[in-house]
Design an enzyme around this catalytic site. Sequence first.
Site, PDB file in Angstrom:
ATOM      1  N   ASP A 133      38.762 -30.822   3.329  1.00 12.99           N
ATOM      2  CA  ASP A 133      38.335 -32.146   2.894  1.00 12.99           C
ATOM      3  C   ASP A 133      37.933 -32.090   1.429  1.00 12.99           C
ATOM      4  O   ASP A 133      37.286 -31.132   0.993  1.00 12.99           O
ATOM      5  CB  ASP A 133      37.136 -32.624   3.719  1.00 12.99           C
ATOM      6  CG  ASP A 133      37.583 -33.256   5.028  1.00 12.99           C
ATOM      7  OD1 ASP A 133      38.712 -33.758   5.075  1.00 12.99           O
ATOM      8  OD2 ASP A 133      36.797 -33.224   5.983  1.00 12.99           O
ATOM      9  N   GLU A 145      40.592 -46.360  10.669  1.00 13.95           N
ATOM     10  CA  GLU A 145      41.889 -47.045  10.725  1.00 13.95           C
ATOM     11  C   GLU A 145      41.999 -48.117   9.648  1.00 13.95           C
ATOM     12  O   GLU A 145      42.985 -48.197   8.913  1.00 13.95           O
ATOM     13  CB  GLU A 145      42.090 -47.667  12.119  1.00 13.95           C
ATOM     14  CG  GLU A 145      42.210 -46.644  13.230  1.00 13.95           C
ATOM     15  CD  GLU A 145      43.375 -45.700  13.028  1.00 13.95           C
ATOM     16  OE1 GLU A 145      44.427 -46.152  12.529  1.00 13.95           O
ATOM     17  OE2 GLU A 145      43.243 -44.509  13.341  1.00 13.95           O
ATOM     18  N   LEU A 162      37.863 -49.954   5.751  1.00  8.01           N
ATOM     19  CA  LEU A 162      37.119 -51.058   5.154  1.00  8.01           C
ATOM     20  C   LEU A 162      35.706 -51.068   5.721  1.00  8.01           C
ATOM     21  O   LEU A 162      35.458 -50.596   6.830  1.00  8.01           O
ATOM     22  CB  LEU A 162      37.767 -52.409   5.461  1.00  8.01           C
ATOM     23  CG  LEU A 162      39.132 -52.742   4.854  1.00  8.01           C
ATOM     24  CD1 LEU A 162      39.650 -54.037   5.460  1.00  8.01           C
ATOM     25  CD2 LEU A 162      39.030 -52.873   3.341  1.00  8.01           C
TER      26      LEU A 162
END
Length: 674
Positions: A301, A372, A375
């Site tokens: 990451d 997904e 936002l």
Amino acid sequence: METKQRVSAQAPAWRAALWQSVIKLDPRLLLRSPVMLVVELAAVLTTLLCFWPQEGVSLGFSIQISLWLWFTLLFANFAEALAEGRGKACADSLKAGTQGLIARKQTAEGGFEPVAAGNLRKGDVVRVEAGELIPSDGEVIEGIAAVNEAAITGESAPVIRESGGDRSAVTGNTRVVSDWLLVRITSNPGESTLDRMIALVEGAQRQKTPNEIALDTLLIGLTLIFLLVVLTLQPFARFAGGELPLIYLTALLVTLIPTTIGGLLSAIGIAGMDRLMRLNVIAKSGRAVEAAGDVHVLLLDKTGTITFGNRRCAAVHKAPNVSLHVLSEAALLSSLADDTPEGRSIVEFLQQQNTSKLPQRHEVEAIAFSAETRLSGADWQGHRYRKGAVDAVLRFLSLTPEQMPAPLAREVERIAQSGGTPLLVSMDDQLLGAIQLKDVVKPGIRERFALLRQMGIRTVMVTGDNPLTAAAIAAEAGVDDVLAEATPEKKLHRIRAEQAEGKLVAMCGDGANDAPALAQADVGLAMNDGTQAAREAANLVDLGSDPTKLLDVVQVGKELLMTRGALTTFSVANDVAKYFAILPALFSGLYPALGALNLMQLHSPQSAILSAIIFNALIIIALIPLALRGIRLSALDAVQLLRRNLLIYGLGGLITPFVGIKLLDELLVAMGVV
């Protein structure tokens, strides 16, 4: 950390290890090491032969052979006991911290009752206040507090634990130093992090890894071959009209079988696990550690691993025909319910510039971040405020990149190319502008990636950032590849694609969205302060929650495999010299031509055999420090590494016994022992 290491360093007291060496003479315990079981049987046989002297063999010689065989066995047991002893004091300290611990368990009526911590079960809820120990692993479901995790991680600085997000996990035997927490227990007795630590350092549940099993099979095969060879020597001797004393044949068998690696194999494995434990990493299986040594690809990451992870709001950039006040207000509202460090930094940055009275967090309808949608935001007074990745916001607004206002598009590209992270902000169906976040690459990380590259390991930076931002950070950090705009599905697909090409893949993560990829990876390192799903999916757990630890785990795995390989090479090479020591001594009287093989010019059959037996015992104890410390990893590729190890441990293993046996022979003769 230093305190924990000092405790661990005091644990392997040599006196305790000596006593354990005697206990480990139990044949039932030696069944785990077939080679050393053969040595014990040989020691028993030579001891019995001391009471039935054979023709041409003095009692003193028989006693010496018997004693040195027992010493060989004790030295091998000493190496294993010394490795195991490193964790004993640490385990005792951890156990002491849980004895008599009382927890306050929530009752069905909502109250709390005192219960013994050992009686807590998965799903129970407990309340822990300032100054109290958290009784077991759990998830914070209410409250926020500073927690001192020094008992587990060795780090003295308290960390913040609160409900929600990826930092809600708490570990048993850590102390709350402020405020209070309501914790849901996530493990049954015997399954907690503390229990796994104790089992790991005590070695009680350490099983042989696939590599150890394969090496054991090889050693057993070599032992059987040499046993058959030795059994056929007596018929040859009788055919030539002679007789070989049984004690000579027994000594020959022990010197020819791979006793060096057989005696040190277990110690190497235990010491490798101990080094991992010193890194504050719990391995659920030894297989994961070995796989780390053979890893071809590292998925890392970006945030928290390659960079510090403290991206902060540096500026906001408005779209044409949008006031800076409207943009700031929308950005602030969309971040009110964002608990991430980035979200909090946006609120802090904009509150200093915005004097308007805005709602409190509980007054807005929060829209949580989703892996997904990528936002987050809030709904307030009939308006929808959103912020997120560039492509995610454009998709939310049903816009294409080409439809973004040109000045804003140029600003977004500039932020990305400079290594920052642009976030778009919208209100309802209107694009208002962008937020600029900055992140910093950790110092020294580029050099570490260069070292991995030299070892043939490819690094892949995984990030949810857009490709331009990802490329800028990747170039600065020196990674080999980038997976941008990463979703759980993308991570999983990338790992499977690499594995389909026959590569071993390692990955670290802490969130629930990392769980599928952690489970799929050959080496999955989860952060202990991450989600329960991530910890359950991974086969390694870092108690200190440092994502860069994956690089250290790979190093430990490689050192473990290198140490086994080097000492196996050394052990096999040792046998060559022993052929020239014992075989001429046994057969020169029957076949005088074999005297030409006495390259070391050993004085007599007795001195040759005894010297070889003594060398066989002493070399084990001489190699114990190397087995416990491990071979240090260097910046060499696989071919250079193989060449170096063959030179040091292959050629060295060939020459050392020639020198050692000759010196022992001279010493024994000078002392009049033989």
